[in-house]
Design a protein around this motif. Structure first.
Motif, short mmCIF file in Angstrom:
data_model
loop_
_atom_site.label_atom_id
_atom_site.label_comp_id
_atom_site.label_asym_id
_atom_site.label_seq_id
_atom_site.Cartn_x
_atom_site.Cartn_y
_atom_site.Cartn_z
N ASP A 276 0.55 1.54 -3.85
CA ASP A 276 0.67 0.56 -4.93
C ASP A 276 0.91 1.23 -6.28
OD1 ASP A 276 0.26 -1.40 -3.06
OD2 ASP A 276 -1.85 -1.75 -3.58
N ALA A 277 0.50 2.51 -6.40
CA ALA A 277 0.70 3.24 -7.65
C ALA A 277 2.09 3.85 -7.74
CB ALA A 277 -0.36 4.33 -7.78
N GLY B 48 -11.78 5.12 -3.62
CA GLY B 48 -10.54 4.36 -3.67
C GLY B 48 -9.34 5.14 -4.17
N SER B 49 -9.54 6.12 -5.03
CA SER B 49 -8.40 6.82 -5.63
C SER B 49 -7.60 7.60 -4.61
CB SER B 49 -8.89 7.77 -6.73
OG SER B 49 -9.74 8.77 -6.20
N THR B 50 -8.18 7.92 -3.45
CA THR B 50 -7.45 8.67 -2.44
C THR B 50 -6.97 7.77 -1.30
OG1 THR B 50 -9.45 9.19 -1.15
CG2 THR B 50 -8.84 10.71 -2.92
N CYS C 151 3.50 5.99 -5.35
CA CYS C 151 3.69 7.24 -4.60
C CYS C 151 4.57 7.00 -3.38
CB CYS C 151 2.34 7.80 -4.16
SG CYS C 151 1.28 8.36 -5.50
N THR C 152 5.21 8.05 -2.93
CA THR C 152 6.06 7.99 -1.75
C THR C 152 5.40 8.77 -0.62
OG1 THR C 152 7.27 10.02 -2.24
CG2 THR C 152 8.08 7.98 -3.26
N PRO C 153 5.85 8.55 0.63
CA PRO C 153 5.32 9.36 1.74
C PRO C 153 5.49 10.86 1.51
CG PRO C 153 6.47 7.45 2.60
CD PRO C 153 6.72 7.46 1.11
N SER C 154 6.57 11.24 0.85
CA SER C 154 6.77 12.66 0.53
C SER C 154 5.70 13.15 -0.43
CB SER C 154 8.16 12.89 -0.08
OG SER C 154 9.17 12.59 0.87
N ASP C 155 5.32 12.31 -1.38
CA ASP C 155 4.24 12.66 -2.29
C ASP C 155 2.95 12.90 -1.52
OD1 ASP C 155 5.82 12.42 -4.60
OD2 ASP C 155 5.41 10.27 -4.76
N VAL C 156 2.67 12.02 -0.55
CA VAL C 156 1.44 12.15 0.23
C VAL C 156 1.45 13.45 1.03
CG1 VAL C 156 0.04 11.13 2.08
CG2 VAL C 156 1.11 9.64 0.36
#
Length: 293
Positions: A279-280, A270-272, A282-287
Motif C-alpha cells: 500500500d506504501a 505493522g511497518s514490516t 513498494c514493489t516485489p523487487s523492493d521486497v
C-alpha cells in the motif's frame, strides 16, 4: 526411515493465518520458491491453521494475496491443516497404543506455580530450547485408576510424549542433514532437551510438532527450508519421524530478518507487513532487496 530423494525435489512454504505476513515470511517464501525453480522441483503452499482460536479466513486470504503480489505461484490444491485433523489423530492413536504418551492435566498456571515453588529453594528447573519450563513429572506418577477417573470425568487434558519411553525405542542416534550452514552438515538431534512435549490438547487437536512431520511426509516434502528459530525443533521432528517410520527430508535453516530491537520480526509489527509495504508503493523487487536477495 530415510528414503531416496525424488528426482524432482519438493519444497513448501507453510505460514499460519493468525496475522499478516511480514518480511521474514517473504524471505522464507522467496527462498523456497526460488530453490524449487532452480532445482526443477515443486513449490507447495500449506496453511498451518491448527490454532482454531487465532487463525481466520481473512488472514488466510491475505496470505494468498501477498504471495501472488510477490509473483509466486504454487501447486494446487493448497493443504489446510484444519481439514486433516483425522490424520493427526491417527498418529496420536498410534502413540497411545504404543504407550508413548500420557494424559497431562496440569494447567499453565499450575506448571508456573510448581516451577516457582521449586526454584524458590534456589534450584533451577530445566527449560526447553525456547526457554519454556519442562513439564513436571506429576502426571506420569499418577495412579492409573486416578487417571482413568479424571478422563471419565471429562477433565481437560493434553496428550504429552513420554520422552524417556520414546527415546528407549531408538536403536541408533538421530541425525539430520543440514544445508543451511554453507555446506552439508550432519547434525545430531537432541530431542530430550524438549522434555515431554504436547502432541495434542483440548483447544488444539494437534501440536505443531506432530502435524508438521505428518504433513511433510504425506506431501512428499524432501527439502524443508525455514528460519533458524526452528533449528532446535528439528530434534523433536526427527524423533517423531523415527517413531512413526516417516521419511526424512533435508533441512535448510536460513537467517532471520530482525527488527530494530535485534529480535525476529513479529506479526504485530505493522511497518514490516507485506500489505503495508504494498500500500506504501513498494514493489516485489523492493521486497527482495529489503530481505537481502
Amino acid at each position: 526411515m530415510t528414503s531416496p530423494f525424488r528426482q524432482n525435489p519438493v519444497f513448501r512454504f507453510a505460514p499460519s493465518p493468525n496475522g499478516p505476513l511480514h518480511l521474514g515470511h517473504a524471505l522464507s517464501a522467496f527462498l523456497n520458491h526460488d530453490m524449487a525453480v532452480a532445482q526443477g522441483g515443486l513449490f507447495l503452499l500449506r496453511i498451518e491453521d491448527i490454532d482454531l482460536m487465532r487463525c481466520t479466513p481473512a488472514f488466510e486470504q491475505g496470505i494468498y494475496q501477498d504471495l501472488r503480489w510477490l509473483g509466486l505461484t504454487w501447486e494446487e490444491p493448497v493443504r489446510r491443516q484444519s481439514e486433516h485433523f483425522f490424520e493427526y489423530r491417527a498418529a496420536l492413536d498410534r502413540f497411545i497404543d504404543m504407550g508413548l504418551v500420557y494424559p497431562a492435566f496440569m494447567s499453565r498456571g499450575e506448571i508456573k506455580a510448581f516451577v516457582s515453588e521449586y526454584e524458590s529453594a534456589g534450584q533451577s528447573w530445566p527449560r526447553d530450547p525456547d526457554g519454556a519450563p519442562l513439564y513436571p513429572p506429576l502426571d506420569k506418577e499418577r495412579d492409573p485408576q486416578e487417571v482413568k477417573a479424571l478422563l471419565a470425568s471429562g477433565a481437560k487434558h493434553a496428550w504429552r510424549l513420554n520422552m524417556e519411553r520414546a527415546l528407549a525405542q531408538l536403536s541408533d542416534p538421530l541425525v539430520w542433514l543440514e544445508l543451511g550452514q554453507g555446506s552439508e552438515t550432519s547434525i545430531e538431534a537432541d530431542p530430550a532437551a524438549w522434555g515431554d512435549v504436547v502432541l495434542s490438547r483440548s483447544d488444539a487437536p494437534s501440536s505443531y510438532h506432530l502435524s508438521v512431520v505428518i504433513d511433510d511426509a504425506l506431501q512428499g516434502v524432501t527439502k524443508v527450508v525455514r528460519g533458524l528459530d526452528l533449528f532446535h525443533a528439528t530434534s523433536m521432528h526427527r524423533l517423531l519421524q523415527a517413531l512413526l517410520d516417516l521419511p526424512v527430508p533435508e533441512y535448510h535453516h536460513h537467517r532471520l530478518i530482525l527488527g530494530p530491537d535485534g529480535r525476529k520480526l513479529s506479526k504485530s509489527e505493522g511497518s514490516t507487513g507485506l500489505t503495508v509495504l504494498r500500500d506504501a508503493g513498494c514493489t516485489p523487487s523492493d521486497v527482495r532487496r529489503f530481505v537481502g536477495l
